[in-house]
Design a protein around this motif. Structure first.
Motif, PDB file in Angstrom:
ATOM      1  N   TYR A 267      12.849   0.985  -9.882  1.00 13.16           N
ATOM      2  CA  TYR A 267      11.612   1.708  -9.583  1.00 13.16           C
ATOM      3  C   TYR A 267      11.644   2.262  -8.169  1.00 13.16           C
ATOM      4  CZ  TYR A 267       9.714  -0.813 -13.634  1.00 13.16           C
ATOM      5  OH  TYR A 267       9.487  -1.314 -14.883  1.00 13.16           O
ATOM      6  N   PHE A 268      10.900   3.348  -7.980  1.00 17.27           N
ATOM      7  CA  PHE A 268      10.627   3.875  -6.649  1.00 17.27           C
ATOM      8  C   PHE A 268       9.236   3.414  -6.251  1.00 17.27           C
ATOM      9  CE2 PHE A 268       8.455   7.376  -4.314  1.00 17.27           C
ATOM     10  CZ  PHE A 268       9.062   7.157  -3.081  1.00 17.27           C
ATOM     11  N   ALA A 269       9.133   2.696  -5.124  1.00 16.26           N
ATOM     12  CA  ALA A 269       7.839   2.220  -4.631  1.00 16.26           C
ATOM     13  C   ALA A 269       7.257   3.274  -3.704  1.00 16.26           C
ATOM     14  CB  ALA A 269       8.001   0.892  -3.894  1.00 16.26           C
ATOM     15  N   ALA A 270       6.202   3.946  -4.161  1.00 21.19           N
ATOM     16  CA  ALA A 270       5.577   5.020  -3.389  1.00 21.19           C
ATOM     17  C   ALA A 270       4.456   4.443  -2.519  1.00 21.19           C
ATOM     18  CB  ALA A 270       5.017   6.080  -4.325  1.00 21.19           C
ATOM     19  N   ASP A 271       4.466   4.768  -1.227  1.00 23.80           N
ATOM     20  CA  ASP A 271       3.440   4.211  -0.351  1.00 23.80           C
ATOM     21  C   ASP A 271       2.210   5.113  -0.231  1.00 23.80           C
ATOM     22  OD1 ASP A 271       4.649   6.204   1.129  1.00 23.80           O
ATOM     23  OD2 ASP A 271       4.645   5.073   3.010  1.00 23.80           O
ATOM     24  N   ARG A 272       2.348   6.396  -0.527  1.00 23.23           N
ATOM     25  CA  ARG A 272       1.227   7.333  -0.476  1.00 23.23           C
ATOM     26  C   ARG A 272       1.582   8.626  -1.207  1.00 23.23           C
ATOM     27  NH1 ARG A 272       0.980   7.652   5.913  1.00 23.23           N
ATOM     28  NH2 ARG A 272       1.443   5.484   5.508  1.00 23.23           N
ATOM     29  N   PRO A 273       0.599   9.330  -1.749  1.00 24.74           N
ATOM     30  CA  PRO A 273      -0.801   8.911  -1.857  1.00 24.74           C
ATOM     31  C   PRO A 273      -0.943   7.782  -2.866  1.00 24.74           C
ATOM     32  CG  PRO A 273      -0.468  10.895  -3.136  1.00 24.74           C
ATOM     33  CD  PRO A 273       0.837  10.634  -2.430  1.00 24.74           C
ATOM     34  N   TYR A 274      -2.088   7.121  -2.847  1.00 25.42           N
ATOM     35  CA  TYR A 274      -2.296   5.999  -3.745  1.00 25.42           C
ATOM     36  C   TYR A 274      -3.721   6.028  -4.292  1.00 25.42           C
ATOM     37  CZ  TYR A 274      -4.223   4.132   0.635  1.00 25.42           C
ATOM     38  OH  TYR A 274      -4.925   3.972   1.800  1.00 25.42           O
ATOM     39  N   GLY A 275      -3.862   5.521  -5.500  1.00 25.44           N
ATOM     40  CA  GLY A 275      -5.202   5.344  -6.025  1.00 25.44           C
ATOM     41  C   GLY A 275      -5.900   4.212  -5.277  1.00 25.44           C
TER      42      GLY A 275
END
Length: 298
Positions: A267-275
């Motif tokens: 997986y790619f852990a996205a830090d932003r944007p976020y819900g």
């Protein structure tokens, strides 16, 4: 014509570390304490008269002196001592608000008898806000930066779709968030029934974690409510809990360009944007008091 509105002053972010020495065994309390006082303070703003002003330097000194004189049994109890002192000792001060962050240390196991070595833990930060106006108490405990993850038992589908919707439905996803929570105690100042603040914190933290782990999630909103409801249902000591849960998105990486199949493993852990999901869960019949926006709380 301008008029003066609500105002307060004090000393922010007093970093106090209290070491209690029990023979060869030492104990640490590490706090960041912010004091805000309000009351009969119009003249210092309107005419510059300092006649009613207790200096912010004195509030700082009080924090350190109280750490010595009273010790630090818990963040909440320390805040209660401070708030009561400022309101009862200064005629011009009618309300004191004490905000506290507590940083956790874990004892390092050693072979010898000395127990005075610690490592700072990288878990959540405990928080407390104590407000006293001479009559009524409001104790809001909490935590922030508690990062949790479920690697399965979470899905997200059946949502509204419009021309801009690109997110695909899923019946198995990673659910991760960073819990920011504030809970208001029902305690009104009865000394004979003062809660075990440390015990209450540990229980509430445990309820939040277990509810997160045990809830099959159809949405982060559903998980949030399950967490808050578990706290309220656990006993009468807490009347309200406010939760702010950012959705720490994890997206499957497309490995097909490399001739690899991604079976829900990378997986790619996205830090932003976020819900960002926020809500309050209340005991029935209780009016909300914790601010909707938690960003300015400790």
């Amino acid at each position: 014509m301008p008029v003066l509105g609500q105002n307060q002053y004090g000393k922010a972010e007093n970093r106090v570390v209290r070491v209690t020495r029990d023979g060869a065994t030492h104990h640490i309390k590490d706090l960041n304490v912010s004091v805000a006082l309000s009351g009969d303070m119009d003249e210092v703003h309107l005419s510059g008269s300092n006649a009613h002003v207790l200096t912010t330097d004195a509030t700082k000194n009080t924090v350190f002196a109280f750490a010595k004189e009273h010790g630090i049994a818990s963040a909440e109890q320390f805040g209660i001592h401070l708030a009561r002192h400022f309101v009862t000792s200064q005629p011009a001060v009618t309300t004191a608000r004490i905000r506290i962050e507590e940083y956790a240390w874990e004892r390092i196991a050693t072979e010898g008898e000395d127990r005075h070595s610690f490592v700072r833990t990288n878990q959540e930060t405990r928080t407390a806000q104590i407000t006293f106006d001479g009559t009524a108490w409001e104790i809001v405990a909490g935590l922030k930066d508690l990062v949790v993850m479920n690697t399965t038992d979470s899905e997200f589908k059946g949502y509204v779709k419009d021309r801009y919707t690109t997110l695909r439905e899923t019946d198995d996803r990673i659910l991760a968030t960073e819990v920011h929570a504030r809970w208001r105690h029902a305690w009104t100042g009865d000394e004979a029934n003062t809660p075990d603040w440390d015990g209450s914190y540990a229980r509430t933290r445990g309820h939040l974690l277990r509810a997160f782990a045990e809830t099959y999630s159809l949405s982060l909103q559903q998980t949030l409510y399950a967490m808050g409801a578990r706290v309220i249902d656990s006993g009468p000591e807490i009347d309200e809990i406010r939760l702010s849960l950012p959705n720490k998105h994890h997206f499957l990486v497309d490995l097909t360009p490399f001739g690899l199949k991604n079976d829900d493993e990378v997986y790619f852990a996205a830090d932003r944007p976020y819900g960002l999901i926020e809500a309050t869960v209340l005991r029935e019949g209780v009016r909300p008091a914790i601010p909707v926006d938690l960003t300015n709380l400790p």
